[in-house]
Write an enzyme that holds these catalytic residues in place. Structure first.
Site, PDB file in Angstrom:
ATOM      1  N   HIS A  39       0.827  -1.209   0.000  1.00 16.65           N
ATOM      2  CA  HIS A  39       0.000   0.000   0.000  1.00 16.65           C
ATOM      3  C   HIS A  39       0.860   1.259   0.000  1.00 16.65           C
ATOM      4  CE1 HIS A  39       0.166   1.155   4.376  1.00 16.65           C
ATOM      5  NE2 HIS A  39       0.346  -0.130   4.559  1.00 16.65           N
ATOM      6  N   ASP A 147       6.001   2.682   6.802  1.00 11.09           N
ATOM      7  CA  ASP A 147       4.767   1.917   6.545  1.00 11.09           C
ATOM      8  C   ASP A 147       3.903   2.716   5.582  1.00 11.09           C
ATOM      9  OD1 ASP A 147       2.479   0.400   6.618  1.00 11.09           O
ATOM     10  OD2 ASP A 147       2.020   0.814   8.717  1.00 11.09           O
ATOM     11  N   GLU A 177      -5.466   1.259   2.280  1.00 11.96           N
ATOM     12  CA  GLU A 177      -5.175   0.153   3.189  1.00 11.96           C
ATOM     13  C   GLU A 177      -5.415   0.589   4.623  1.00 11.96           C
ATOM     14  OE1 GLU A 177      -2.803  -2.392   5.917  1.00 11.96           O
ATOM     15  OE2 GLU A 177      -2.732  -0.234   5.636  1.00 11.96           O
ATOM     16  N   GLU A 178      -5.027   1.829   4.908  1.00  8.71           N
ATOM     17  CA  GLU A 178      -5.103   2.324   6.286  1.00  8.71           C
ATOM     18  C   GLU A 178      -6.535   2.532   6.766  1.00  8.71           C
ATOM     19  OE1 GLU A 178      -2.695   2.323   8.206  1.00  8.71           O
ATOM     20  OE2 GLU A 178      -0.831   2.632   7.111  1.00  8.71           O
ATOM     21  N   ASP A 200       3.982  -5.953   3.710  1.00  7.04           N
ATOM     22  CA  ASP A 200       3.787  -4.876   4.680  1.00  7.04           C
ATOM     23  C   ASP A 200       4.848  -5.009   5.758  1.00  7.04           C
ATOM     24  OD1 ASP A 200       2.649  -2.698   6.078  1.00  7.04           O
ATOM     25  OD2 ASP A 200       0.624  -3.355   5.602  1.00  7.04           O
TER      26      ASP A 200
END
Length: 205
Positions: A39, A147, A177-178, A200
């Site tokens: 992501h 991240d 994604e978050e 990830d």
């Protein structure tokens, strides 16, 4: 186009952006469809309210640890700078850290009134951590946005190294994604791969 698209372009046969906003890089092959994704969205903040003294209330986008946000510098998309502060510091000192929430915090943007603050930011404006990547130790990097940009780098390096494959390869840089894995889900539905591998990060130590 995005910086990732510019870097990925030379290493794929076709490149396109989905309606959701995912960046898909396709290395064509006659074999099975394999999808690799990481992501490219990051966590941040959004303005929800500005009070009469010019202090900014906010909500979080993605997962945050509220106590760890205190005294953190942020930058709004329009360039306005701010710092996250506790509303009632004396009260928070008596609270266990686990009880501190975003509602206990605000962003100070240096404004002294609602009018002054409203000229600097608006409800719905987005902000992110205002820190630059720094090298530490022997070849390590410190950044709040490893991240998942580190994994995006892994995908780019894999694309560069795989000159040819019998399989049909899709490298997908996903969004949202978050906030619920939405980009990965829509990409999977569109590509229908035989196998998908998500890259990830995890905690160290």
């Amino acid at each position: 186009g995005s910086p990732i698209a510019a870097l990925a372009g030379p290493f794929c046969d076709e490149l396109f952006v989905t309606p959701t906003g995912n960046l898909v890089c396709h290395k064509k092959g006659k074999g099975k469809k394999l999808m690799f994704c990481a992501h490219m969205d990051v966590i941040g903040f959004m303005v929800t309210y500005i009070n009469e003294k010019g202090f900014v209330s906010f909500t979080t986008i993605g997962g945050h640890n509220a106590p760890a946000l205190i005294n953190t510098k942020v930058r709004f998309v329009n360039g306005t700078m701010g710092i996250i502060r506790p509303r009632r510091q004396a009260e928070l000192m008596d609270k266990p850290a686990s009880a501190v929430t975003v509602k206990d915090l605000y962003i100070d943007i240096g404004a002294c009134s609602f009018e002054e603050a409203s000229a600097m930011v608006k409800i719905g404006d987005l902000a992110m951590f205002a820190t630059s990547p720094e090298l530490i130790g022997d070849g390590c990097m410190m950044t709040p946005y490893a991240d998942d940009l580190a994994s995006c780098c892994v995908l780019l390096m894999a694309m560069e190294q795989i000159k040819k494959s019998d399989n049909d390869l899709y490298f997908v840089f996903t969004v949202q994604e978050e906030v619920g894995l939405k980009g990965a889900m829509t990409a999977t539905a569109a590509i229908e791969p035989y196998m998908g591998i998500a890259i990830d990060l995890c905690y160290s130590g």
